[in-house]
Scaffold this motif. Structure first.
Motif, PDB file in Angstrom:
ATOM      1  N   LEU A 130       1.065  -1.389   0.055  1.00  0.00           N
ATOM      2  CA  LEU A 130      -0.153   0.171   0.208  1.00  0.00           C
ATOM      3  C   LEU A 130       0.967   1.222  -0.045  1.00  0.00           C
ATOM      4  CD1 LEU A 130      -2.490  -1.167   2.709  1.00  0.00           C
ATOM      5  CD2 LEU A 130      -2.930  -0.757   0.309  1.00  0.00           C
ATOM      6  N   ILE A 131       1.947   1.187   0.707  1.00  0.00           N
ATOM      7  CA  ILE A 131       2.930   2.454   0.721  1.00  0.00           C
ATOM      8  C   ILE A 131       3.688   2.443  -0.455  1.00  0.00           C
ATOM      9  CG2 ILE A 131       4.762   3.428   2.088  1.00  0.00           C
ATOM     10  CD1 ILE A 131       4.008   1.936   4.560  1.00  0.00           C
ATOM     11  N   ARG A 132       4.172   1.397  -1.077  1.00  0.00           N
ATOM     12  CA  ARG A 132       4.708   1.359  -2.135  1.00  0.00           C
ATOM     13  C   ARG A 132       3.799   1.908  -3.398  1.00  0.00           C
ATOM     14  NH1 ARG A 132       5.735  -4.067  -3.011  1.00  0.00           N
ATOM     15  NH2 ARG A 132       3.814  -4.199  -4.590  1.00  0.00           N
ATOM     16  N   GLU A 133       2.657   1.422  -3.284  1.00  0.00           N
ATOM     17  CA  GLU A 133       1.923   2.015  -4.455  1.00  0.00           C
ATOM     18  C   GLU A 133       1.659   3.576  -4.277  1.00  0.00           C
ATOM     19  OE1 GLU A 133      -1.593  -0.429  -3.961  1.00  0.00           O
ATOM     20  OE2 GLU A 133      -0.515  -2.170  -4.514  1.00  0.00           O
ATOM     21  N   ALA A 134       1.509   3.936  -3.227  1.00  0.00           N
ATOM     22  CA  ALA A 134       1.437   5.441  -3.067  1.00  0.00           C
ATOM     23  C   ALA A 134       2.807   6.124  -3.296  1.00  0.00           C
ATOM     24  CB  ALA A 134       1.095   5.758  -1.419  1.00  0.00           C
ATOM     25  N   LEU A 135       3.895   5.696  -3.251  1.00  0.00           N
ATOM     26  CA  LEU A 135       5.080   6.070  -3.569  1.00  0.00           C
ATOM     27  C   LEU A 135       5.386   6.262  -5.065  1.00  0.00           C
ATOM     28  CD1 LEU A 135       7.308   4.234  -0.707  1.00  0.00           C
ATOM     29  CD2 LEU A 135       7.212   6.822  -1.231  1.00  0.00           C
ATOM     30  N   THR A 136       4.638   5.300  -5.697  1.00  0.00           N
ATOM     31  CA  THR A 136       4.835   5.038  -7.148  1.00  0.00           C
ATOM     32  C   THR A 136       3.877   6.476  -7.835  1.00  0.00           C
ATOM     33  OG1 THR A 136       4.971   2.695  -6.994  1.00  0.00           O
ATOM     34  CG2 THR A 136       4.216   3.654  -9.241  1.00  0.00           C
ATOM     35  N   ARG A 137       2.940   6.623  -7.083  1.00  0.00           N
ATOM     36  CA  ARG A 137       1.813   7.540  -7.704  1.00  0.00           C
ATOM     37  C   ARG A 137       2.524   9.202  -7.295  1.00  0.00           C
ATOM     38  NH1 ARG A 137      -2.027   3.807  -6.161  1.00  0.00           N
ATOM     39  NH2 ARG A 137      -2.281   4.451  -4.060  1.00  0.00           N
ATOM     40  N   HIS A 138       3.341   9.088  -6.265  1.00  0.00           N
ATOM     41  CA  HIS A 138       3.384  10.527  -5.623  1.00  0.00           C
ATOM     42  C   HIS A 138       4.833  10.830  -5.310  1.00  0.00           C
ATOM     43  CE1 HIS A 138      -0.785  11.105  -4.772  1.00  0.00           C
ATOM     44  NE2 HIS A 138      -0.716  10.000  -4.011  1.00  0.00           N
ATOM     45  N   ALA A 139       5.603   9.998  -5.550  1.00  0.00           N
ATOM     46  CA  ALA A 139       7.108   9.978  -5.415  1.00  0.00           C
ATOM     47  C   ALA A 139       7.976   9.227  -6.225  1.00  0.00           C
ATOM     48  CB  ALA A 139       7.777   9.891  -3.888  1.00  0.00           C
ATOM     49  N   PRO A 140       7.578   9.225  -7.489  1.00  0.00           N
ATOM     50  CA  PRO A 140       8.226   7.881  -8.379  1.00  0.00           C
ATOM     51  C   PRO A 140       9.758   8.051  -8.507  1.00  0.00           C
ATOM     52  CG  PRO A 140       7.246   9.666  -9.610  1.00  0.00           C
ATOM     53  CD  PRO A 140       6.969   9.922  -8.393  1.00  0.00           C
ATOM     54  N   GLU A 141      10.349   9.272  -8.439  1.00  0.00           N
ATOM     55  CA  GLU A 141      12.020   9.197  -8.360  1.00  0.00           C
ATOM     56  C   GLU A 141      12.725   8.823  -7.303  1.00  0.00           C
ATOM     57  OE1 GLU A 141      10.555  12.409  -6.039  1.00  0.00           O
ATOM     58  OE2 GLU A 141       9.606  11.874  -7.799  1.00  0.00           O
ATOM     59  N   VAL A 142      11.847   8.655  -6.201  1.00  0.00           N
ATOM     60  CA  VAL A 142      12.519   8.172  -4.877  1.00  0.00           C
ATOM     61  C   VAL A 142      12.959   6.673  -4.882  1.00  0.00           C
ATOM     62  CG1 VAL A 142      12.307   8.012  -2.360  1.00  0.00           C
ATOM     63  CG2 VAL A 142      11.544   9.969  -3.386  1.00  0.00           C
ATOM     64  N   PRO A 143      13.890   6.462  -4.686  1.00  0.00           N
ATOM     65  CA  PRO A 143      14.385   4.875  -4.814  1.00  0.00           C
ATOM     66  C   PRO A 143      13.668   4.034  -3.643  1.00  0.00           C
ATOM     67  CG  PRO A 143      16.506   6.193  -4.107  1.00  0.00           C
ATOM     68  CD  PRO A 143      15.493   7.202  -4.452  1.00  0.00           C
ATOM     69  N   VAL A 144      13.159   3.071  -3.982  1.00  0.00           N
ATOM     70  CA  VAL A 144      12.668   2.196  -2.914  1.00  0.00           C
ATOM     71  C   VAL A 144      13.280   0.848  -3.014  1.00  0.00           C
ATOM     72  CG1 VAL A 144      10.325   1.139  -2.280  1.00  0.00           C
ATOM     73  CG2 VAL A 144      10.515   3.414  -3.214  1.00  0.00           C
TER      74      VAL A 144
END
Length: 472
Positions: free
Chosen positions: A399-413
């Protein structure tokens, strides 16, 4: 409301719902007052059986494995706060016109005629810290006090024990407030409102309404958060005593009837002569430990309640200086290679994590666990510019990964596909790899811990241990 006379309890048939930290003391107190007590409990494990045996030795009846049926002849139900309102037991009690009290209501009803007034605190986050700060300020003013409720001394012990108090600093959860209809505080604060425990309350509206009960019947001050309009709305809706005032706290410059911050100083424009023109200095921001924005807000709320009780400005400063925060609340663990490692395992929901992330400029964030129905888009969108990298662990990390993809796509995860306790050292190693000198590696999971750890304390301990091993 004075106390009920002890004779009221003689032979009264009381059902206590739930063994546990509030159920067992309630059963013992009621039995001691002469009530005929039956405890009902859903669970029937070894621990429950041991607890039941202890109560049965006193003469209390215990029914394990059957928390749904209302015992014959029940005249009052006293429930543990965690039991959901939709339980069949409560429906049966309501249908029979039987009152349902929580442990807080029981303590309130059992107070003596000269009982200490209550300064009460609720909110989604910051309750414990604020109540501890408040108790520290009250002690600095020479008052006999204790931090009670969800923390410290049990409320029943505080009300019925030998110790005499001048005033009590009381932490109350939304659960406890739901079951405390006659509670009337001297003054109370709602620190903030964010979606939490919605599985228990059923809706955000019901959750907010239960929080708002803390203001009912306040005598002196209803303290609200200027930055969180929902808290002010609850004050407006509350039925308070004549002359009770709405007092705001803000991280900005305060208006009249507010406490706030001016040039690094906590100031009071509420409890001063001629508040249109005057302000009283209370403390410096540097007196707050740690001086993160949300913790300064906690300090202002504590100061407002203390000032409502008539405490001098010097006691606010001395009390804040004397206060030491609990473990796992933005606790600095160590610096390794110029990177700060901070344990905020207590950030078990998105609102707490947002406050934690706001305290640092450049962050490698360790997050994940049990989401409890939360969504993460708002949290990630607000925090994206601060994130250097993210390490995800736990059951609901997707759920957090999907939110990161939407709102912070450039941040390494880094998605650690693990929910075992051994994942924490691996997460810390990955965070170290992503971090550069000047960054903060922040454990602020935004989720509950029970998928991997017994509680957030154990999760924080595992993080701190892994960090210490980096330095060796």
């Amino acid at each position: 409301m004075g106390s009920r006379k002890v004779t009221d309890w003689q032979g009264k048939r009381v059902t206590v719902a739930g063994l546990g930290v509030s159920g067992i003391p309630a059963a013992k107190v009621l039995h001691g007052l002469g009530a005929v007590v039956t405890v009902v409990n859903d669970g029937d494990d070894a621990r429950a059986r041991a607890q039941a045996a202890e109560l049965e030795a006193l003469g209390v009846t215990v029914r394990l494995g059957d928390g749904a049926t209302l015992p014959e002849g029940t005249e009052l139900v006293v429930t543990a706060p965690g039991w959901k309102p939709d339980k069949p037991l409560f429906a049966a009690a309501a249908a029979a016109g039987i009152e349902i009290w929580g442990d807080v209501e029981l303590a309130w009803r059992l107070r003596g005629p000269d009982a200490a007034p209550w300064l009460a605190v609720t909110g989604t986050n910051g309750k414990t810290t604020t109540v501890q700060m408040l108790a520290s300020i009250l002690k600095a003013a020479g008052l006999r006090t204790a931090a009670v409720g969800n923390i410290g001394v049990s409320l029943l012990d505080a009300v019925l024990g030998e110790e005499q108090y001048d005033v009590l600093a009381v932490e109350l959860s939304s659960y406890q407030l739901h079951w405390a209809p006659s509670l009337r505080a001297h003054s109370a604060a709602v620190l903030n409102l964010a979606p939490d425990h919605l599985d228990w309350h059923g809706s955000m509206e019901a959750y907010a309404a239960d929080k708002g009960r803390i203001y009912e019947g306040n005598r002196i001050a209803c303290v609200y958060n200027v930055a969180d309009k929902g808290t002010e709305d609850l004050v407006i809706e509350a039925d308070v005593e004549e002359g009770c005032r709405a007092i705001g706290f803000t991280l900005g410059t305060p208006g009249p009837s507010q406490l706030g911050v001016v040039d690094g100083i906590l100031v009071d424009r509420a409890f001063v002569e001629n508040r249109q023109k005057n302000a009283q200095e209370l403390a410096e921001v540097s007196d707050v430990n740690p001086p993160a924005p949300h913790n300064i807000a906690n300090a202002l709320a504590a100061a407002a309640l203390a000032r409502a009780f008539g405490v001098p400005a010097s006691a606010v400063r001395d009390g804040l200086r004397a206060f030491t925060p609990d473990a796992h609340r933005i606790a600095h663990v160590a610096d390794v290679d110029g990177v700060a490692y901070v344990d905020d395992s207590k950030a078990t929901n998105t609102h707490a994590a947002e406050a934690s992330l706001a305290a640092y400029e450049s962050i490698v964030w360790i997050a994940g666990g049990l989401a409890k129905g939360a969504t993460f888009d708002e949290l990630v969108a607000k925090s994206a510019k601060r994130l250097r990298g993210v390490v995800l662990i736990g059951a609901d990390r997707a759920l957090i990964r999907e939110a990161l993809t939407r709102h912070a796509p450039e941040v390494p995860v880094v998605d650690l596909d693990r929910t075992d306790t051994g994942a924490m050292p691996a997460a810390v190693q990955e965070a170290r790899r992503l971090a550069a000198a000047g960054d903060t590696v922040l454990l602020a999971p935004a989720c509950a811990s029970m998928d991997m750890f017994a509680n957030y304390n154990k999760r924080g301990d595992a993080f701190a241990q892994a960090v210490r091993e980096l330095g060796t």
